[in-house]
Design a protein around this motif. Structure first.
Motif, PDB file in Angstrom:
ATOM      1  N   LEU A   1      -2.302  -2.162  -7.149  1.00 20.72           N
ATOM      2  CA  LEU A   1      -0.883  -1.831  -7.041  1.00 20.72           C
ATOM      3  C   LEU A   1      -0.213  -2.721  -5.996  1.00 20.72           C
ATOM      4  O   LEU A   1      -0.899  -3.356  -5.178  1.00 20.72           O
ATOM      5  N   PRO A   2       1.113  -2.796  -6.004  1.00 16.42           N
ATOM      6  CA  PRO A   2       1.807  -3.642  -5.031  1.00 16.42           C
ATOM      7  C   PRO A   2       1.405  -3.312  -3.598  1.00 16.42           C
ATOM      8  O   PRO A   2       1.335  -2.147  -3.203  1.00 16.42           O
ATOM      9  N   LEU A   3       1.099  -4.348  -2.825  1.00 15.43           N
ATOM     10  CA  LEU A   3       0.784  -4.236  -1.403  1.00 15.43           C
ATOM     11  C   LEU A   3      -0.509  -3.489  -1.119  1.00 15.43           C
ATOM     12  O   LEU A   3      -0.831  -3.223   0.038  1.00 15.43           O
ATOM     13  N   GLY A   4      -1.264  -3.117  -2.172  1.00 13.79           N
ATOM     14  CA  GLY A   4      -2.479  -2.354  -1.959  1.00 13.79           C
ATOM     15  C   GLY A   4      -2.218  -0.937  -1.517  1.00 13.79           C
ATOM     16  O   GLY A   4      -3.085  -0.277  -0.946  1.00 13.79           O
ATOM     17  N   VAL A   5      -1.005  -0.435  -1.798  1.00 14.27           N
ATOM     18  CA  VAL A   5      -0.593   0.911  -1.397  1.00 14.27           C
ATOM     19  C   VAL A   5      -0.888   1.875  -2.550  1.00 14.27           C
ATOM     20  O   VAL A   5      -0.695   1.533  -3.720  1.00 14.27           O
ATOM     21  N   PRO A   6      -1.369   3.095  -2.257  1.00 11.14           N
ATOM     22  CA  PRO A   6      -1.790   3.995  -3.330  1.00 11.14           C
ATOM     23  C   PRO A   6      -0.651   4.464  -4.231  1.00 11.14           C
ATOM     24  O   PRO A   6       0.520   4.468  -3.851  1.00 11.14           O
ATOM     25  N   ALA A   7      -1.041   4.898  -5.429  1.00  8.41           N
ATOM     26  CA  ALA A   7      -0.068   5.364  -6.412  1.00  8.41           C
ATOM     27  C   ALA A   7       0.728   6.544  -5.885  1.00  8.41           C
ATOM     28  O   ALA A   7       1.922   6.697  -6.208  1.00  8.41           O
ATOM     29  N   SER A   8       0.104   7.405  -5.079  1.00  7.45           N
ATOM     30  CA  SER A   8       0.813   8.570  -4.542  1.00  7.45           C
ATOM     31  C   SER A   8       2.061   8.151  -3.778  1.00  7.45           C
ATOM     32  O   SER A   8       3.098   8.840  -3.831  1.00  7.45           O
ATOM     33  N   TYR A   9       1.972   7.036  -3.087  1.00  9.65           N
ATOM     34  CA  TYR A   9       3.102   6.545  -2.290  1.00  9.65           C
ATOM     35  C   TYR A   9       4.228   6.072  -3.196  1.00  9.65           C
ATOM     36  O   TYR A   9       5.375   6.514  -3.078  1.00  9.65           O
ATOM     37  N   TRP A  10       3.895   5.184  -4.117  1.00 14.68           N
ATOM     38  CA  TRP A  10       4.937   4.619  -4.976  1.00 14.68           C
ATOM     39  C   TRP A  10       5.580   5.689  -5.858  1.00 14.68           C
ATOM     40  O   TRP A  10       6.804   5.696  -6.050  1.00 14.68           O
ATOM     41  N   ARG A  11       4.775   6.573  -6.395  1.00 13.98           N
ATOM     42  CA  ARG A  11       5.318   7.569  -7.328  1.00 13.98           C
ATOM     43  C   ARG A  11       6.185   8.592  -6.620  1.00 13.98           C
ATOM     44  O   ARG A  11       7.178   9.072  -7.181  1.00 13.98           O
ATOM     45  N   ALA A  12       5.849   8.915  -5.368  1.00 14.82           N
ATOM     46  CA  ALA A  12       6.717   9.811  -4.598  1.00 14.82           C
ATOM     47  C   ALA A  12       8.025   9.113  -4.251  1.00 14.82           C
ATOM     48  O   ALA A  12       9.113   9.714  -4.333  1.00 14.82           O
ATOM     49  N   PHE A  13       7.953   7.845  -3.881  1.00 14.27           N
ATOM     50  CA  PHE A  13       9.157   7.098  -3.515  1.00 14.27           C
ATOM     51  C   PHE A  13      10.078   6.909  -4.707  1.00 14.27           C
ATOM     52  O   PHE A  13      11.306   6.852  -4.569  1.00 14.27           O
ATOM     53  N   GLU A  14       9.497   6.790  -5.906  1.00 11.93           N
ATOM     54  CA  GLU A  14      10.322   6.612  -7.105  1.00 11.93           C
ATOM     55  C   GLU A  14      11.220   7.815  -7.366  1.00 11.93           C
ATOM     56  O   GLU A  14      12.231   7.703  -8.061  1.00 11.93           O
ATOM     57  N   ASN A  15      10.870   8.958  -6.806  1.00 11.24           N
ATOM     58  CA  ASN A  15      11.683  10.160  -7.007  1.00 11.24           C
ATOM     59  C   ASN A  15      12.837  10.265  -6.019  1.00 11.24           C
ATOM     60  O   ASN A  15      13.628  11.215  -6.095  1.00 11.24           O
TER      61      ASN A  15
END
Length: 432
Positions: A329-343
């Protein structure tokens, strides 16, 4: 800094290789660099996966290494755990200048990544506050059940109580001064506002002070930023000499994007300053930043496009619902981070807030651009308590300059535009 970041990119070559026996990460990194220094391109290529060998042939890698000129010195290697890999960081001194090298090594002793980027200039030690200054700087920890974060309170001299500001960082593991190259924008803002009689708290970001908490774990922007900012507001509101009814949050970049969320969860915030805050999803802004930087030379090469295509694939995976490893994933950051931010919709969050809001934007900011500025204007057009300040010559760090913005500019020492600090001070002083 990873190769593709929310602030820019280095030169990234991704690969994996299986070694006969797992070696310490620093030893693995040293072996790779030894091959390159000795001109042993074939030996270096032997450490690659077939995919890497196809994407970056030995001759291409050796040409890149040789473009740096003669290697004059190797700095000490530092090993940091990042999720599933260990990252070996080392500064190399070449004829062309210093290059920061990062070699990612997985648990099996396999090389998982290689990153070369020009070394950033280091910030000089911060000058002490003069004895005759109208304020003083005091240690001030941000305390929560997750562990204290060290900070600094710039406190005006005198009886008080003083209006106060909590500074909230942008993306990445930032220190209390938000040091980027030789620049310290949070230090400039804190001391500038304190000279106006406004107390300012700045603190080490959790990913900087306690990175072990994020190694191999799922987390969100609340774990990274929001929760600590709420704790900072609560702690500052209770401090001696602080006007608890006038504690403001000033968020920079990603911190500005989260400022309305912080205020809503705190319930103790008197107003918000959103400084160079994205109005759109980070996963929308990220590829724009990288395309801009890759195109500064006037064109997008095939290799550049391959980088962008890889990023697009990572973003699609982040926006999906299937399980995916952080390394993919971008920047090696977990999916939990990106998916929460998308909200998160920062404009909607700001519109829902009854607090006064001041928005600041630089005209030379290539990270948060005019598209975002216009979205803020449109979204808050009917908010009577929203104010806007635009600074045509200012970049993302609040520093004035000329010409197109670039990462290289961040290596030039500068200070936040005094007018920007004055505008924030006057706005805070005007609140009732």
């Amino acid at each position: 800094m990873r190769a593709l970041t929310r602030c820019g990119m280095g030169m990234m070559l991704l690969f994996t290789a299986t070694l006969a026996q797992a070696a310490p990460p620093a030893q693995t990194a040293a072996a790779l660099l030894d091959h390159l220094q000795a001109g042993e391109a074939t030996a270096a290529e032997a450490m690659f996966t077939p995919e890497m060998a196809k994407a970056v042939p030995a001759a291409q890698l050796q040409a890149l290494w040789q473009s740096f000129g003669a290697l004059q010195d190797r700095g000490a290697a530092q090993v940091t755990a990042r999720g599933e890999v260990s990252v070996v960081t080392q500064r190399l001194r070449f004829a062309v200048g210093d290059i920061d090298t990062q070699v990612a090594v997985d648990a099996g002793g396999r090389v998982a990544g290689l990153n070369f980027k020009p070394a950033t200039a280091q910030a000089p030690p911060a000058a002490p506050v003069p004895a005759d200054a109208s304020f003083q700087e005091l240690p001030f920890d941000v305390v929560s059940d997750k562990g204290a974060l060290p900070g600094t309170l710039a406190l005006p001299k005198g009886k008080g109580p003083f209006r106060a500001v909590v500074l909230v960082h942008g993306s990445g593991p930032q220190d209390r001064d938000e040091t980027i190259g030789p620049n310290r924008p949070f230090l400039d803002v804190a001391r500038g506002l304190a000279a106006h009689g406004i107390a300012v708290l700045r603190y080490e970001k959790r990913t900087k002070a306690r990175p072990q908490e994020f190694s191999g774990n799922d987390y969100t922007m609340d774990d990274e930023t929001t929760n600590d900012a709420v704790a900072a507001v609560a702690g500052l509101a209770k401090a001696t000499g602080i006007d608890a009814h006038h504690v403001y949050v000033m968020g920079h970049s990603q911190g500005g994007m989260l400022a309305p969320r912080i205020a809503q969860r705190s319930g103790k915030v008197a107003g918000l300053v959103l400084w160079s805050a994205p109005a759109r999803s980070l996963l929308t802004v990220l590829p724009e930043q990288n395309r801009y930087l890759l195109g500064l030379d006037g064109s997008i090469s095939a290799d550049d496009q391959a980088i962008l295509d890889k990023l697009d694939g990572q973003i699609a995976a982040a926006r999906g619902t299937a399980p995916v490893a952080a390394k993919d994933l971008p920047l090696g950051v977990p999916a939990s981070y990106w998916r929460a931010f998308e909200n998160i919709d920062p404009v909607a969050d700001a519109k829902a807030s009854a607090l006064p809001i001041l928005l600041l934007q630089g005209g030379r900011d290539f990270q948060v651009v005019d598209t975002d500025w216009q979205l803020w204007h449109h979204g808050l057009a009917r908010q009577r308590q929203a104010s806007f300040k635009h600074y045509p010559a200012v970049n993302h760090l609040g520093v004035a300059g000329q010409g197109p913005g670039s990462l290289q500019e961040y290596n030039t020492p500068g200070n936040v535009l005094p007018q920007l600090v004055d505008d924030v001070a006057q706005w805070i002083e005007a609140q009732r």
